[in-house]
Design a protein around this motif. Structure first.
Motif, PDB file in Angstrom:
ATOM      1  N   VAL A 130       7.817   4.471   0.062  1.00 17.52           N
ATOM      2  CA  VAL A 130       8.679   5.454  -0.603  1.00 17.52           C
ATOM      3  C   VAL A 130       9.114   6.518   0.388  1.00 17.52           C
ATOM      4  N   GLY A 131      10.281   7.075   0.119  1.00 15.35           N
ATOM      5  CA  GLY A 131      10.775   8.215   0.868  1.00 15.35           C
ATOM      6  C   GLY A 131      10.750   9.435  -0.026  1.00 15.35           C
ATOM      7  N   ALA A 132      10.224  10.532   0.486  1.00 21.66           N
ATOM      8  CA  ALA A 132      10.226  11.800  -0.243  1.00 21.66           C
ATOM      9  C   ALA A 132      11.294  12.677   0.404  1.00 21.66           C
ATOM     10  N   PHE A 133      12.316  13.018  -0.361  1.00 21.05           N
ATOM     11  CA  PHE A 133      13.439  13.815   0.128  1.00 21.05           C
ATOM     12  C   PHE A 133      13.334  15.208  -0.465  1.00 21.05           C
ATOM     13  N   ALA A 182      13.426  17.849  -5.066  1.00 19.65           N
ATOM     14  CA  ALA A 182      12.623  16.858  -4.358  1.00 19.65           C
ATOM     15  C   ALA A 182      12.695  15.560  -5.152  1.00 19.65           C
ATOM     16  N   ARG A 183      12.910  14.477  -4.438  1.00 15.67           N
ATOM     17  CA  ARG A 183      13.077  13.179  -5.091  1.00 15.67           C
ATOM     18  C   ARG A 183      12.395  12.112  -4.261  1.00 15.67           C
ATOM     19  N   GLU A 184      11.729  11.210  -4.976  1.00 18.22           N
ATOM     20  CA  GLU A 184      11.088  10.058  -4.345  1.00 18.22           C
ATOM     21  C   GLU A 184      11.950   8.831  -4.590  1.00 18.22           C
ATOM     22  N   LEU A 185      12.254   8.129  -3.521  1.00 17.00           N
ATOM     23  CA  LEU A 185      13.022   6.880  -3.599  1.00 17.00           C
ATOM     24  C   LEU A 185      12.217   5.764  -2.943  1.00 17.00           C
ATOM     25  N   THR A 186      12.266   4.587  -3.504  1.00 18.32           N
ATOM     26  CA  THR A 186      11.644   3.443  -2.832  1.00 18.32           C
ATOM     27  C   THR A 186      12.462   3.119  -1.591  1.00 18.32           C
ATOM     28  N   ALA A 187      11.848   2.365  -0.685  1.00 16.55           N
ATOM     29  CA  ALA A 187      12.579   1.945   0.516  1.00 16.55           C
ATOM     30  C   ALA A 187      13.823   1.149   0.122  1.00 16.55           C
TER      31      ALA A 187
END
Length: 188
Positions: free
Chosen positions: A118-121, A134-139
């Motif tokens: 996951v990426g935490a933006f 703040a948003r979490e996205l999968t790869a």
């Protein structure tokens, strides 16, 4: 000098606020400012909050994410992720400081490898210092929603994709905001 660095366009002069010590930073020389900055970085390192001599916002965002994910920071040399969450997921952390006039099309730094789960933006308010979003996205979400840029050979995610309430991923704003607020209150 402002005219030279602004490409010939006048930019407004904004007087910085006085420092915490009460100094008017406008009266401090550039050399003294750089000495203070070096001292600030050294103190942040002593507190264990930053690991490099780069602008501290990236290290602080990684530290904040380690709190949110109850994780362990990866070594600085790790290229694909910044920490391992308590549940074993590898997390890539991206942060962008934005101001009120930052375009939603502004981008985070490019992602060149996808060895993370996951990426935490994280978006930090450049005017007030708090967490805006703040948003979490999968790869996979990053690869799908991001845009490949040939000149950087990486995928970039736009600020607007993190701020939007209809964006992909999981909104973690409240969790990051709480961790960031706690982080800002720390003393040695």
């Amino acid at each position: 000098m402002r005219q030279h660095f602004s490409g010939g366009h006048q930019i407004p002069f904004i007087r910085p606020a006085a420092s915490a010590g009460g100094d008017d930073l406008a009266t401090v020389s550039v050399g003294q400012l750089l000495e203070r900055y070096a001292g600030i970085l050294a103190e942040l390192r002593l507190r264990g909050l930053v690991r490099t001599n780069n602008a501290p916002i990236g290290d602080l965002a990684e530290y904040c994410a380690a709190i949110v994910y109850d994780g362990l920071l990866a070594p600085n040399s790790e290229k694909s992720y910044d920490l391992v969450a308590q549940d074993g997921r590898k997390v890539q952390v991206k942060v962008r400081v934005i101001r009120s006039d930052t375009s939603p099309s502004a981008v985070f730094s490019p992602i060149r490898s996808f060895g993370f789960d996951v990426g935490a933006f994280l978006l930090i308010d450049g005017d007030r210092g708090g967490v805006l979003a703040a948003r979490e996205l999968t790869a996979e979400d990053v690869q799908h929603a991001g845009k490949h840029r040939a000149h950087t050979n990486g995928v970039v995610v736009r600020v607007g994709q993190v701020r939007s309430t209809t964006a992909r991923g999981v909104d973690l704003t409240d969790r990051f905001r709480a961790a960031w607020d706690d982080l800002l209150q720390q003393v040695r």
